[in-house]
Design a protein around this motif. Sequence first.
Motif, PDB file in Angstrom:
ATOM      1  N   GLU A   1      -5.760   8.831  -4.980  1.00 23.07           N
ATOM      2  CA  GLU A   1      -4.883   7.668  -5.122  1.00 23.07           C
ATOM      3  C   GLU A   1      -5.495   6.421  -4.500  1.00 23.07           C
ATOM      4  OE1 GLU A   1      -0.682  10.186  -5.012  1.00 23.07           O
ATOM      5  OE2 GLU A   1      -1.296   8.918  -3.330  1.00 23.07           O
ATOM      6  N   ARG A   2      -6.396   6.592  -3.561  1.00 23.56           N
ATOM      7  CA  ARG A   2      -7.065   5.442  -2.960  1.00 23.56           C
ATOM      8  C   ARG A   2      -7.814   4.637  -4.024  1.00 23.56           C
ATOM      9  NH1 ARG A   2      -7.671   1.652   1.074  1.00 23.56           N
ATOM     10  NH2 ARG A   2      -9.867   1.174   1.396  1.00 23.56           N
TER      11      ARG A   2
ATOM     12  N   ASN B   1       2.749   0.368  -2.881  1.00 23.35           N
ATOM     13  CA  ASN B   1       2.580   1.813  -3.025  1.00 23.35           C
ATOM     14  C   ASN B   1       3.954   2.475  -2.994  1.00 23.35           C
ATOM     15  OD1 ASN B   1       1.722   4.437  -3.080  1.00 23.35           O
ATOM     16  ND2 ASN B   1       0.823   4.431  -1.036  1.00 23.35           N
TER      17      ASN B   1
ATOM     18  N   PHE C   1       0.859  -5.512  -5.448  1.00 23.29           N
ATOM     19  CA  PHE C   1       1.001  -4.062  -5.636  1.00 23.29           C
ATOM     20  C   PHE C   1       1.675  -3.452  -4.418  1.00 23.29           C
ATOM     21  CE2 PHE C   1      -0.649   0.201  -4.800  1.00 23.29           C
ATOM     22  CZ  PHE C   1      -0.244   0.850  -5.947  1.00 23.29           C
TER      23      PHE C   1
ATOM     24  N   ILE D   1       2.896   4.441 -10.381  1.00 23.07           N
ATOM     25  CA  ILE D   1       1.503   4.615 -10.783  1.00 23.07           C
ATOM     26  C   ILE D   1       1.471   5.372 -12.089  1.00 23.07           C
ATOM     27  CG2 ILE D   1      -0.688   5.669 -10.142  1.00 23.07           C
ATOM     28  CD1 ILE D   1      -0.047   5.208  -7.300  1.00 23.07           C
TER      29      ILE D   1
ATOM     30  N   ASN E   1      -5.157   3.165  -6.656  1.00 21.36           N
ATOM     31  CA  ASN E   1      -4.428   2.009  -6.130  1.00 21.36           C
ATOM     32  C   ASN E   1      -5.336   0.795  -5.969  1.00 21.36           C
ATOM     33  OD1 ASN E   1      -2.259   3.711  -6.044  1.00 21.36           O
ATOM     34  ND2 ASN E   1      -2.298   3.998  -3.833  1.00 21.36           N
ATOM     35  N   LYS E   2      -6.611   1.036  -5.653  1.00 16.32           N
ATOM     36  CA  LYS E   2      -7.537  -0.080  -5.510  1.00 16.32           C
ATOM     37  C   LYS E   2      -7.730  -0.809  -6.844  1.00 16.32           C
ATOM     38  CE  LYS E   2     -12.154  -1.199  -3.764  1.00 16.32           C
ATOM     39  NZ  LYS E   2     -13.414  -0.631  -3.194  1.00 16.32           N
TER      40      LYS E   2
ATOM     41  N   GLU F   1      -1.498   7.565   1.126  1.00 12.65           N
ATOM     42  CA  GLU F   1      -2.314   7.792  -0.060  1.00 12.65           C
ATOM     43  C   GLU F   1      -3.127   9.069   0.102  1.00 12.65           C
ATOM     44  OE1 GLU F   1      -3.308   3.146  -1.287  1.00 12.65           O
ATOM     45  OE2 GLU F   1      -4.723   4.293  -0.054  1.00 12.65           O
TER      46      GLU F   1
ATOM     47  N   GLU G   1      -5.597  -0.713  -9.384  1.00 11.75           N
ATOM     48  CA  GLU G   1      -4.323  -1.298  -9.765  1.00 11.75           C
ATOM     49  C   GLU G   1      -4.048  -2.568  -8.966  1.00 11.75           C
ATOM     50  OE1 GLU G   1      -0.896  -1.277 -12.191  1.00 11.75           O
ATOM     51  OE2 GLU G   1      -2.756  -0.105 -12.230  1.00 11.75           O
ATOM     52  N   ARG G   2      -4.458  -2.576  -7.708  1.00 10.17           N
ATOM     53  CA  ARG G   2      -4.261  -3.767  -6.874  1.00 10.17           C
ATOM     54  C   ARG G   2      -5.079  -4.937  -7.394  1.00 10.17           C
ATOM     55  NH1 ARG G   2      -5.309  -1.385  -2.703  1.00 10.17           N
ATOM     56  NH2 ARG G   2      -3.198  -0.821  -2.060  1.00 10.17           N
TER      57      ARG G   2
END
Length: 305
Positions: free
Chosen positions: A228-229, A248, A246, A305, A232-233, A224, A235-236
């Motif tokens: 993106e961290r 990656n 989720f 994403i 993604n957090k 990541e 989205e997770r």
Amino acid sequence: MRNIRRLFLRCLRLGHRRKWTKVNLLTDYVRYCRLCLVSLAYNSFTDSDVVIESLFEPVYWLVDHVTRWFGIQAQKHVPSVSVCRKCIAPKPARTHHCSICNRCILKMDHHCPWLNNCVGHYNHRYFFSFCLFMTMGCIYCSISSRVMFRDAYAAIEKFKHQEKERLKFAGNETIYSQTPPPTFTFRERVFHKCIIYLWVLCSSVALALGALTLWHAMLITRGETSIERHINKKERKRLLAMGKVFYNPYSYGRGGNWRLFFGVQTKLHWISRVLLPSSHSAYGDGLTWKPPSWIPTKQTSVLAI
């Protein structure tokens, strides 16, 4: 007759005064309302650029939704997943717009004020190598000079004690047989203070830059970037609430992520491309993200994403 005339003139003056008094009160009320409005709406960071950008928000919204309705069209053979609202141009995956550089950056990690440049696809490896070797150098200097730091600190404390003793001797005028203790020279004091300053500086840089290096090492391990961290957090959490997991799509395992980051294809590259200075470019063009043949991957289902 005169009394009636005087009374009439007084009535006119009173009416005139009352009229202007109401106008003054209305003027004061308008000024007060204007002051309240300016005080509530004032922003020192607001300028013409912010106002123009706010006015263009409907245009950005229209472009974003129109492209979703009609699909993303490739321009100049550039694969894209969305359209940049600022550049009004196709935006490839993992690309983000930097408001400071005023351009889209491939695989943007962050904008570094110390480099006065963005850290992205082509210079992320150099940035991490600089942080890593700088941290190791500061740690080496701090450990190797700890004895000099202790000696310099003890010398400064001894100088302070001798300075107090000298002031006592100078204040006591009845003692002539005793001589005041010797003091350090100006060069010795500057030398000891410089050693203390350098040790504290190296230790502070080692702690601060070491924490930054560990943070980026964790991100590289997960495949990541700093941006993106956060994406993604969120989205997770969203998928977890729906009972989904989720994945990656840009992670190829811990070892695969490090090999892809440094461009290591053979075992010899760990020395020639990681430990030693190397000018080899990053893997890929930053537009498409497919795993290379020398990185084994078992990931089958991914969530874009």
